[in-house]
Design a protein around this motif. Structure first.
Motif, short mmCIF file in Angstrom:
data_model
loop_
_atom_site.label_atom_id
_atom_site.label_comp_id
_atom_site.label_asym_id
_atom_site.label_seq_id
_atom_site.Cartn_x
_atom_site.Cartn_y
_atom_site.Cartn_z
N GLN A 1 0.83 -1.20 0.00
CA GLN A 1 0.00 0.00 0.00
C GLN A 1 0.87 1.26 0.00
O GLN A 1 0.57 2.25 -0.67
CB GLN A 1 -0.92 -0.01 1.22
CG GLN A 1 -1.99 -1.09 1.21
CD GLN A 1 -3.09 -0.80 0.20
OE1 GLN A 1 -3.33 0.36 -0.14
NE2 GLN A 1 -3.75 -1.83 -0.27
N MET A 2 1.95 1.21 0.74
CA MET A 2 2.86 2.35 0.80
C MET A 2 3.47 2.62 -0.56
O MET A 2 3.54 3.78 -1.01
CB MET A 2 3.96 2.09 1.84
CG MET A 2 4.86 3.27 2.09
SD MET A 2 6.35 2.82 3.03
CE MET A 2 5.65 2.07 4.48
N VAL A 3 3.91 1.56 -1.24
CA VAL A 3 4.50 1.73 -2.57
C VAL A 3 3.48 2.36 -3.52
O VAL A 3 3.82 3.24 -4.32
CB VAL A 3 5.01 0.38 -3.10
CG1 VAL A 3 5.42 0.50 -4.56
CG2 VAL A 3 6.19 -0.11 -2.26
N ALA A 4 2.24 1.91 -3.43
CA ALA A 4 1.20 2.49 -4.28
C ALA A 4 0.98 3.97 -3.95
O ALA A 4 0.72 4.78 -4.85
CB ALA A 4 -0.11 1.71 -4.11
N ALA A 5 1.07 4.32 -2.67
CA ALA A 5 0.84 5.71 -2.25
C ALA A 5 2.01 6.63 -2.58
O ALA A 5 1.83 7.84 -2.73
CB ALA A 5 0.57 5.75 -0.75
N GLN A 6 3.24 6.07 -2.67
CA GLN A 6 4.45 6.83 -2.93
C GLN A 6 4.60 8.03 -1.99
O GLN A 6 4.67 9.20 -2.42
CB GLN A 6 4.53 7.28 -4.38
CG GLN A 6 4.96 6.18 -5.33
CD GLN A 6 6.35 5.63 -4.99
OE1 GLN A 6 7.31 6.38 -4.78
NE2 GLN A 6 6.45 4.31 -4.91
N PRO A 7 4.68 7.78 -0.67
CA PRO A 7 5.02 8.88 0.23
C PRO A 7 6.48 9.28 0.04
O PRO A 7 7.27 8.52 -0.53
CB PRO A 7 4.82 8.24 1.62
CG PRO A 7 5.12 6.79 1.40
CD PRO A 7 4.60 6.48 0.02
N VAL A 8 6.83 10.45 0.51
CA VAL A 8 8.24 10.78 0.64
C VAL A 8 8.77 10.05 1.87
O VAL A 8 8.00 9.68 2.77
CB VAL A 8 8.45 12.30 0.77
CG1 VAL A 8 8.05 12.99 -0.52
CG2 VAL A 8 7.68 12.87 1.96
N GLY A 9 10.08 9.78 1.91
CA GLY A 9 10.59 8.93 2.97
C GLY A 9 11.85 9.44 3.63
O GLY A 9 12.65 10.16 3.01
N ILE A 10 12.03 9.03 4.89
CA ILE A 10 13.23 9.34 5.67
C ILE A 10 13.74 8.06 6.30
O ILE A 10 13.00 7.36 7.00
CB ILE A 10 12.96 10.36 6.79
CG1 ILE A 10 12.53 11.71 6.22
CG2 ILE A 10 14.19 10.53 7.67
CD1 ILE A 10 12.14 12.71 7.29
N ILE A 11 14.99 7.72 6.05
CA ILE A 11 15.70 6.69 6.81
C ILE A 11 16.39 7.42 7.96
O ILE A 11 17.23 8.29 7.73
CB ILE A 11 16.73 5.96 5.93
CG1 ILE A 11 16.08 5.37 4.69
CG2 ILE A 11 17.45 4.90 6.75
CD1 ILE A 11 15.17 4.20 4.93
N GLY A 12 16.05 7.07 9.18
CA GLY A 12 16.48 7.89 10.32
C GLY A 12 17.84 7.59 10.89
O GLY A 12 18.09 7.85 12.07
N GLU A 13 18.75 7.04 10.09
CA GLU A 13 20.10 6.74 10.57
C GLU A 13 20.83 8.03 10.97
O GLU A 13 20.51 9.12 10.46
CB GLU A 13 20.89 6.02 9.48
CG GLU A 13 20.39 4.64 9.14
CD GLU A 13 20.84 3.56 10.11
OE1 GLU A 13 21.53 3.89 11.10
OE2 GLU A 13 20.51 2.39 9.88
N PRO A 14 21.83 7.93 11.86
CA PRO A 14 22.51 9.14 12.35
C PRO A 14 23.33 9.85 11.28
O PRO A 14 24.25 9.27 10.70
CB PRO A 14 23.41 8.62 13.48
CG PRO A 14 23.59 7.16 13.20
CD PRO A 14 22.32 6.71 12.54
N THR A 15 22.97 11.11 11.02
CA THR A 15 23.70 11.94 10.06
C THR A 15 23.98 13.33 10.63
O THR A 15 24.33 14.24 9.89
CB THR A 15 22.89 12.12 8.76
OG1 THR A 15 21.69 12.86 9.05
CG2 THR A 15 22.53 10.79 8.13
N ARG A 16 23.78 13.50 11.95
CA ARG A 16 23.80 14.83 12.56
C ARG A 16 22.76 15.74 11.92
O ARG A 16 22.94 16.95 11.79
CB ARG A 16 25.19 15.46 12.54
CG ARG A 16 26.20 14.74 13.43
CD ARG A 16 27.40 15.59 13.77
NE ARG A 16 27.05 16.77 14.56
CZ ARG A 16 26.85 16.76 15.88
NH1 ARG A 16 26.97 15.63 16.57
NH2 ARG A 16 26.53 17.87 16.50
N LEU A 17 21.68 15.13 11.47
CA LEU A 17 20.54 15.82 10.86
C LEU A 17 20.90 16.50 9.56
O LEU A 17 20.19 17.41 9.11
CB LEU A 17 19.90 16.80 11.85
CG LEU A 17 19.32 16.13 13.11
CD1 LEU A 17 18.91 17.18 14.14
CD2 LEU A 17 18.13 15.24 12.74
#
Length: 398
Positions: A176-192
């Motif tokens: 369902q998510m793939v069909a909806a195509q939301p924008v995404g965030i992988i929350g790994e540490p990057t100092r934001l």
């Protein structure tokens, strides 16, 4: 008295760290807790649980909170029968690397605050990030939400992205998510800082069999003899990845495949002919540069020497155009001129069916996997603020 959102994120991080979740043990308890928390926020949850190759229970969670103004109707199996386009998806993993050599204050799974840092295994990678997103969701009242919010928590990210692969294959919510195509965030540490690309990782395993015997006789067969020509070829491959620009991508640092390998032997006794030799190799793939021609060279020599050769799949690279509107939006919200790249790999390599993905989370990758892992409390607070901005920009009216 109700905790402030920043205090909530700090206490949630501490609570999550207390779950001992190295990848070789079950992550059921932490997944149960996150699911209960999300359900209390109005999320609908799907679990994809199973046993790993060592018969340890592993749990994956895909959750969605839909706008109150346009609720979805679930079918008999709990999957959405319709899809609201857009929204945002946040991805985290709940496993951590082992803490056998912990040297930080407190215990690895007994978090402690000191000098504006929160110490504990997983505090940086990446339970602090998940806690920041949970606090940010609390800041966005459900009544103000206009687009779906998805939150995904995976197992076994640290040992081959097994949870993400399981979700990709078996989750109805993810379809369902793939069909909806939301924008995404992988929350790994990057100092934001916003990262629009990362390397992948893959590898091989080699095994040479001999015959054990007393080393003073000719009765044995040293397993290392067949491996030596293969290792010689691997050394040449390693040197070529460093010297041949055909295998470079200057958009990454380092720009090479960073070929790496190791050797283990079945015997340390000088009076026993070694009967077994294992060799592993890994390298960091990049978009369009997978090193397959180099691997074929090693495979050919291994075949000639009678050495068994096994490929193993790791994770794929991530590449999103740095001028993609979502990348630009994230940079604007983060106060960053342009997106960057990182050389580690994340679950994003499994979730590339989501077309607009970035890596962005609180904490510094330099603290991840260390013997005194910590997250700066200032980073944790800033993570709550940034994630709230993102949620409001994508999923709230006005």
């Amino acid at each position: 008295m109700e905790l402030s959102f920043v205090d909530d994120a700090r206490h949630t991080t501490e609570h999550l760290v207390r779950f001992s979740t190295p990848s070789h043990v079950s992550n059921k308890a932490i997944t149960d807790w996150v699911q209960q928390r999300l359900e209390s926020f109005g999320f609908r949850c799907e679990r994809i649980d199973g046993l790993d190759s060592h018969h340890v229970q592993k749990c994956n969670l895909v959750a969605c909170r839909e706008p109150l103004s346009n609720p979805q109707i679930a079918d008999a199996e709990g999957a959405f029968s319709t899809t609201d386009a857009g929204g945002i998806a946040y991805f985290a993993h709940t496993d951590v690397v082992p803490a056998d050599t912990w040297e930080g204050p407190g215990g690895a799974f007994d978090p402690i605050e000191m000098d504006q840092k929160l110490y504990g295994r997983g505090s940086c990678d990446m339970k602090g990030s998940l806690a920041a997103m949970l606090a940010a969701v609390r800041r966005l009242p459900h009544a103000e939400q206009t687009k779906p919010i998805w939150i995904v928590c995976t197992a076994d990210e640290e040992i081959g992205f097994g949870g993400a692969k399981c979700i990709k294959l078996h989750s109805k919510f993810f379809r369902q998510m793939v069909a909806a195509q939301p924008v995404g965030i992988i929350g790994e540490p990057t100092r934001l800082q916003v990262m629009h690309a990362h390397k992948g990782i893959t590898g091989l395993k080699l095994t040479s069999h001999g015959r054990a015997a007393h080393s003073s006789t000719r009765d044995g067969l040293n397993a290392n003899l067949a491996m030596i020509p293969v290792l010689t070829e691997m050394l040449e491959v390693c040197r070529e990845t460093e010297s041949n620009s055909l295998f470079w991508d200057e958009r990454f640092e380092p720009p090479t495949l960073t070929w790496n390998f190791g050797i283990s032997n079945s015997s340390d006794a000088i009076n026993i002919t070694p009967a077994l030799c294992h060799v592993w190799a890994s390298w960091r793939t990049m978009p369009g540069i997978d090193g397959s021609s180099l691997v074929d060279r090693v495979r050919r020599v291994a075949r000639e020497q009678g050495v068994s050769f096994v490929d193993y799949e790791g994770g794929h690279p991530l590449w999103v155009d740095p001028n993609h509107p979502w990348v630009k939006t994230m940079c604007r919200l983060a106060g960053q001129a342009a997106a960057e790249t990182v050389s580690y790999c994340t679950d994003a390599g499994q979730f590339t069916e989501i077309e607009a993905l970035v890596v962005c989370g609180p904490g510094d990758i330099a603290q991840a996997h260390t013997s005194d892992e910590f997250i700066d409390l200032d980073q944790l607070a800033a993570g709550v603020d940034l994630y709230e901005k993102v949620l409001r920009a994508v999923c709230a009216s006005g």
